[in-house]
Design an enzyme around this catalytic site. Structure first.
Site, PDB file in Angstrom:
ATOM      1  NE  ARG A  56      49.184  -8.278 -76.682  1.00  0.00           N
ATOM      2  CZ  ARG A  56      48.447  -9.094 -77.422  1.00  0.00           C
ATOM      3  NH1 ARG A  56      47.789 -10.058 -76.856  1.00  0.00           N
ATOM      4  NH2 ARG A  56      48.395  -8.934 -78.727  1.00  0.00           N
ATOM      5  CB  THR A  57      50.846  -1.553 -75.757  1.00  0.00           C
ATOM      6  OG1 THR A  57      51.590  -2.759 -75.901  1.00  0.00           O
ATOM      7  CG2 THR A  57      51.703  -0.496 -75.124  1.00  0.00           C
ATOM      8  CE  LYS A  84      42.358  16.972 -93.771  1.00  0.00           C
ATOM      9  NZ  LYS A  84      41.786  17.999 -92.906  1.00  0.00           N
TER      10      LYS A  84
HETATM   11  N1   CP Z   1      52.930  -6.918 -76.234  1.00  0.00           N
HETATM   12  C1   CP Z   1      52.438  -5.964 -77.060  1.00  0.00           C
HETATM   13  O1   CP Z   1      53.085  -4.926 -77.293  1.00  0.00           O
HETATM   14  O2   CP Z   1      51.217  -6.248 -77.602  1.00  0.00           O
HETATM   15  P1   CP Z   1      50.365  -5.282 -78.520  1.00  0.00           P
HETATM   16  O3   CP Z   1      51.089  -5.152 -79.837  1.00  0.00           O
HETATM   17  O4   CP Z   1      49.022  -5.922 -78.652  1.00  0.00           O
HETATM   18  O5   CP Z   1      50.307  -3.938 -77.843  1.00  0.00           O
END
Ligand code: CP
Length: 319
Positions: A56-57, A84
């Site tokens: 999502r983020t 590296k």
């Molecule tokens: N809510 C959230 O942070 O989801 P992700 O880990 O998929 O980004």
């Protein structure tokens, strides 16, 4: 000139919080257009630097940046020269030299976003640093709640689940203080941080029908698979029996109840299938709202002193 970062929800005072929420509301219109783009951040480059997995983020920062006409670089940590032995600091300086305008960083270690902010000439956005904070998640959740409730002041939210390891809960509780939201937390004692009583109105160790009648929102947290072998809960099945939210409970709750979850969800661990897919569960709406909320953050940090009123944001030009 000093650079503004967004590494904690505590970076925002009430006025700034209201400003970002209003700006997000204005940007939400872009998603409805046939061509989902405005030229606000032309010439800017947003770098996604994710040391930990994300659906999502990372994606919503990319979509948000593109809707504002910024270029996006998704830095691939696994194939980078970090393998590296290049340091984090030298990696950051390299991104700066390559013309990045802003860095979105996610890392499993608490405090890394602030460390980056201390080194960086570019704005740093914290996209989740270990168990510390996830400020843009809190922002998009407040934005989502504003769409369903007349006022956040006095809203009664019950956060349920693994608060001990939750960066989302930490950012939420700081934001609640700013916005006048009343917090109840429900979790087994092993999954509550010590001293939590100072930050919330009520602590409970069981979910009851009475409690679900008293609150406006249940905010569920993921039970983190990576912690399940550490003895915090007897078993996933036992956790689900005692703390998993079920559709039959939701049906007996406050009729205006809304259920939120930051994702990713574990069906039949913290929520059953019926409650996950119920009309009052706003999980996908939260995902959708991540885009305008993150557009507002990118706009605010990259426009700097040129950032105008929220209603002017759609017509701004950072170039
Ligand atoms: N809510 C959230 O942070 O989801 P992700 O880990 O998929 O980004």
């Amino acid at each position: 000139m000093s650079v503004r970062h967004f590494t904690s929800i505590r970076d925002l005072n009430r006025e700034e919080m209201d400003y970002l929420l209003a700006t997000a509301r204005n940007f939400s219109e872009v998603a409805q257009r046939r061509i989902r783009k405005v030229p606000v951040l032309r010439g800017k480059t947003v770098v996604n630097l994710f040391f930990e997995n994300s659906t999502r983020t990372r994606t919503s920062f990319e979509v948000a940046a593109k809707m504002l006409s910024a270029d996006v670089v998704n830095f691939n940590v696994a194939t980078s020269s970090l393998s590296k032995g290049e340091s984090l600091k030298d990696t950051l300086y390299t991104i700066e030299a390559l013309g990045g305008s802003l860095i979105v960083v996610r890392h499993p270690s608490p405090g890394i976003a602030d460390l980056f902010a201390g080194w960086s000439r570019l704005p740093i956005v914290n996209a989740g640093d270990g168990i510390h904070e996830h400020p843009t998640q809190a922002l998009l959740d407040l934005y989502t709640l504003q769409q369903h409730f007349e006022s956040l002041d006095g809203l009664r939210v019950c956060i349920m689940g693994d608060l001990l390891h939750s960066r989302v809960a930490r950012s939420h509780l700081f934001a609640y203080k700013q916005m006048g939201i009343q917090a109840t937390v429900v979790a087994p004692p092993t999954l509550l941080p010590r001293g939590i009583e100072r930050y919330v109105d009520k602590v409970a160790h069981r979910v009851s029908d009475d409690l679900l009648k008293e609150v406006d929102v249940v905010y569920l947290l993921r039970i983190q698979h990576e912690r399940q072998d550490k003895g915090f809960i007897p078993s996933v099945r036992e956790y689900f029996r005692l703390y998993g939210l079920r559709l039959d409970q939701v049906m007996r709750a406050n009729p205006n109840l809304k259920v939120l979850h930051p994702g990713p969800i574990n069906r039949n661990v913290e929520i059953d299938e019926g409650a996950a897919d119920w009309d009052g569960t706003l999980i996908l709406e939260q995902v959708e709202n991540g885009v305008p909320a993150r557009m507002a953050v990118l706009y605010w940090l990259l426009m700097g002193e040129k950032a105008g009123q929220p209603e002017e944001a759609l017509h701004a030009d950072a170039s």
